[in-house]
Design a protein around this motif. Structure first.
Motif, PDB file in Angstrom:
ATOM      1  N   ARG A   1      -9.408   8.327   0.357  1.00  0.00           N
ATOM      2  CA  ARG A   1      -9.279   8.825  -1.021  1.00  0.00           C
ATOM      3  C   ARG A   1     -10.558   8.528  -1.813  1.00  0.00           C
ATOM      4  O   ARG A   1     -10.948   9.296  -2.693  1.00  0.00           O
ATOM      5  CB  ARG A   1      -8.063   8.201  -1.715  1.00  0.00           C
ATOM      6  CG  ARG A   1      -6.746   8.934  -1.424  1.00  0.00           C
ATOM      7  CD  ARG A   1      -5.601   8.322  -2.212  1.00  0.00           C
ATOM      8  NE  ARG A   1      -4.372   9.087  -2.058  1.00  0.00           N
ATOM      9  CZ  ARG A   1      -4.010  10.112  -2.832  1.00  0.00           C
ATOM     10  NH1 ARG A   1      -4.803  10.502  -3.822  1.00  0.00           N
ATOM     11  NH2 ARG A   1      -2.874  10.732  -2.633  1.00  0.00           N
TER      12      ARG A   1
ATOM     13  N   GLU B   1     -12.903  11.203  -3.726  1.00  0.00           N
ATOM     14  CA  GLU B   1     -13.401  11.076  -5.098  1.00  0.00           C
ATOM     15  C   GLU B   1     -14.900  11.354  -5.159  1.00  0.00           C
ATOM     16  O   GLU B   1     -15.385  12.011  -6.095  1.00  0.00           O
ATOM     17  CB  GLU B   1     -13.101   9.676  -5.635  1.00  0.00           C
ATOM     18  CG  GLU B   1     -11.624   9.410  -5.908  1.00  0.00           C
ATOM     19  CD  GLU B   1     -11.359   7.962  -6.291  1.00  0.00           C
ATOM     20  OE1 GLU B   1     -12.341   7.204  -6.495  1.00  0.00           O
ATOM     21  OE2 GLU B   1     -10.175   7.583  -6.366  1.00  0.00           O
TER      22      GLU B   1
ATOM     23  N   GLU C   1     -15.485  14.831  -5.208  1.00  0.00           N
ATOM     24  CA  GLU C   1     -14.904  15.443  -6.411  1.00  0.00           C
ATOM     25  C   GLU C   1     -13.703  16.323  -6.089  1.00  0.00           C
ATOM     26  O   GLU C   1     -13.510  17.395  -6.663  1.00  0.00           O
ATOM     27  CB  GLU C   1     -15.980  16.244  -7.152  1.00  0.00           C
ATOM     28  CG  GLU C   1     -17.210  15.418  -7.505  1.00  0.00           C
ATOM     29  CD  GLU C   1     -18.358  16.237  -8.050  1.00  0.00           C
ATOM     30  OE1 GLU C   1     -18.465  16.319  -9.284  1.00  0.00           O
ATOM     31  OE2 GLU C   1     -19.119  16.797  -7.222  1.00  0.00           O
TER      32      GLU C   1
ATOM     33  N   GLU D   1      -9.530  16.930  -5.815  1.00  0.00           N
ATOM     34  CA  GLU D   1      -8.240  16.543  -6.373  1.00  0.00           C
ATOM     35  C   GLU D   1      -7.237  16.476  -5.229  1.00  0.00           C
ATOM     36  O   GLU D   1      -6.949  17.477  -4.586  1.00  0.00           O
ATOM     37  CB  GLU D   1      -7.777  17.548  -7.430  1.00  0.00           C
ATOM     38  CG  GLU D   1      -8.632  17.549  -8.686  1.00  0.00           C
ATOM     39  CD  GLU D   1      -8.084  18.465  -9.766  1.00  0.00           C
ATOM     40  OE1 GLU D   1      -6.959  19.011  -9.572  1.00  0.00           O
ATOM     41  OE2 GLU D   1      -8.769  18.653 -10.790  1.00  0.00           O
TER      42      GLU D   1
ATOM     43  N   SER E   1      -3.444  15.431  -4.202  1.00  0.00           N
ATOM     44  CA  SER E   1      -2.134  15.132  -4.788  1.00  0.00           C
ATOM     45  C   SER E   1      -1.249  14.310  -3.865  1.00  0.00           C
ATOM     46  O   SER E   1      -0.269  13.714  -4.315  1.00  0.00           O
ATOM     47  CB  SER E   1      -1.414  16.440  -5.151  1.00  0.00           C
ATOM     48  OG  SER E   1      -1.241  17.255  -3.993  1.00  0.00           O
TER      49      SER E   1
END
Length: 385
Positions: free
Chosen positions: A302, A306, A309, A311, A313
């Protein structure tokens, strides 16, 4: 239990190559064999090393016969020259093949009377052999990729079997001067940068995660993600070269603590059987490795998401989304597909048995069998066209 280490001091910074003579003198060198390749000689970089050595009163001879993937024959040739000139130190200057060849020469020089070159490079942890210490060495990388200046392995190719082997030998000092990479072509910049990226990724999916290597690997990935595209497009950008030099060196130190595994087993197979540059192989297999392992260490992957960049879920979507993001990054910096290289799907799949035979793959946090490696190799071809 974790183990932290750094094998040698790293002299890092703009213009640091000009201090090579002082560094070599501190190590007790008086007569050096400089190991490089003809294309590197043409850049003028080795002359800077020679000038610094001569200024410190050190005699220099040059072996410029380095070839891609450091064949064992060049280690033998270089060792003969080192003997004939009475060398008491070896300096490697160039890309990964130059550094590995130099390390191989340093080890073979002190052991050739007792150990055959084949036995020396085929390290067998189950039946280790006792070797004399290598000659003192200084490693000077001119690319930002392999991190060989900070690892204990020299990757040497057995020219009889075409197998990539590893002998245990490390540098006594590293000179990492980002200025030496200024102007490096976009292709070699991209390939070597993704080699460093693959080192980081495989450190993070090792069976024995290490907080030291985790920290260095994540920092390196962040630098590569931000600065590799810049260096590809602007080869003379000093800030990009500075950050990539740090990233490559950090990645080398990281995988010294937490070793590479299945990705390099696959990349070695592609290189040995299909003769593609190591950095391309690393770039192409890394997304498949991420799909295999990200779910086993989601808290770490994760963090990479990041950096990219993304997303995310859920942990379930993490492996595929991150792998696809790395493929997009590969396209952005110009990594060719297997099809671009004129290699067929069947040829890619023909390397599976070689990859399976590489014991380093056992260091991965997720176990693999023939079916898994076959699927991963197929993905290398099918998912990146």
């Amino acid at each position: 239990m974790s183990r932290y280490s750094q094998l040698c001091p790293v002299y890092f910074g703009s213009g640091e190559v000009n201090n090579t003579g002082t560094i070599a003198k501190k190590l007790g060198m008086t007569n050096v064999l400089l190991v490089t390749e003809k294309t590197i000689v043409e850049t003028g970089i080795p002359q800077k090393v020679i000038d610094s050595l001569l200024k410190s009163g050190i005699t220099v001879s040059v072996y410029d016969g380095v070839k891609m993937d450091a064949p064992d024959t060049t280690v033998i040739e270089g060792t003969k020259l080192a003997e004939s000139t009475g060398a008491d130190g070896i300096i490697g200057c160039g890309g990964g093949s130059s550094l590995d060849t130099a390390k191989g020469i340093a080890l073979y020089f002190t052991n050739k009377k007792n150990v055959d070159i084949k036995k020396m490079i085929h390290f067998d942890p189950a039946n280790p052999i006792t070797l004399n210490p290598a000659l003192k060495t200084v490693m000077i990388p001119t690319t930002s990729g392999t991190g060989s200046e900070s690892t204990f392995v020299a990757v040497i190719t057995d020219t009889d079997t075409h197998q990539k082997c590893g002998c245990i030998v490390w540098a006594n000092a590293a000179v990492v001067d980002p200025d030496l990479t200024l102007g490096l072509g976009r292709t070699i910049t991209a390939y070597t940068g993704m080699d460093a990226f693959s080192h980081c990724n495989e450190c993070l999916c090792n069976v024995m995660p290490n907080p030291h290597s985790d920290t260095l690997a994540l920092n390196s990935i962040e630098r590569i993600y931000k600065w590799l595209p810049v260096a590809v497009e602007e080869p003379d950008c000093k800030e990009a070269r500075y950050n990539l030099a740090i990233a490559s060196n950090f990645a080398g130190i990281a995988f010294q603590d937490s070793q590479v595994n299945v990705g390099h087993a696959m990349a070695h197979a592609l290189g040995a059987r299909l003769h593609i540059p190591h950095g391309i192989g690393c770039a192409l297999v890394t997304p498949s490795v991420i799909e295999l392992v990200a779910g086993a260490r989601p808290e770490i992957y994760r963090k990479i998401a990041e950096i990219f960049e993304l997303e995310i879920s859920s942990d379930e979507e993490l492996p595929t989304k991150l792998a696809d993001a790395v493929r997009s990054f590969n396209r952005r910096i110009g990594i060719p597909s297997m099809k671009d290289l004129g290699i067929t799907r069947d040829q890619v799949l023909s390397t599976v048995n070689y990859a399976l035979s590489e014991m380093m793959r056992m260091g991965c946090i997720v176990a693999q069998d023939e079916a898994i490696i076959t699927d991963m190799m197929a993905e290398v071809y099918d998912s990146y066209q």
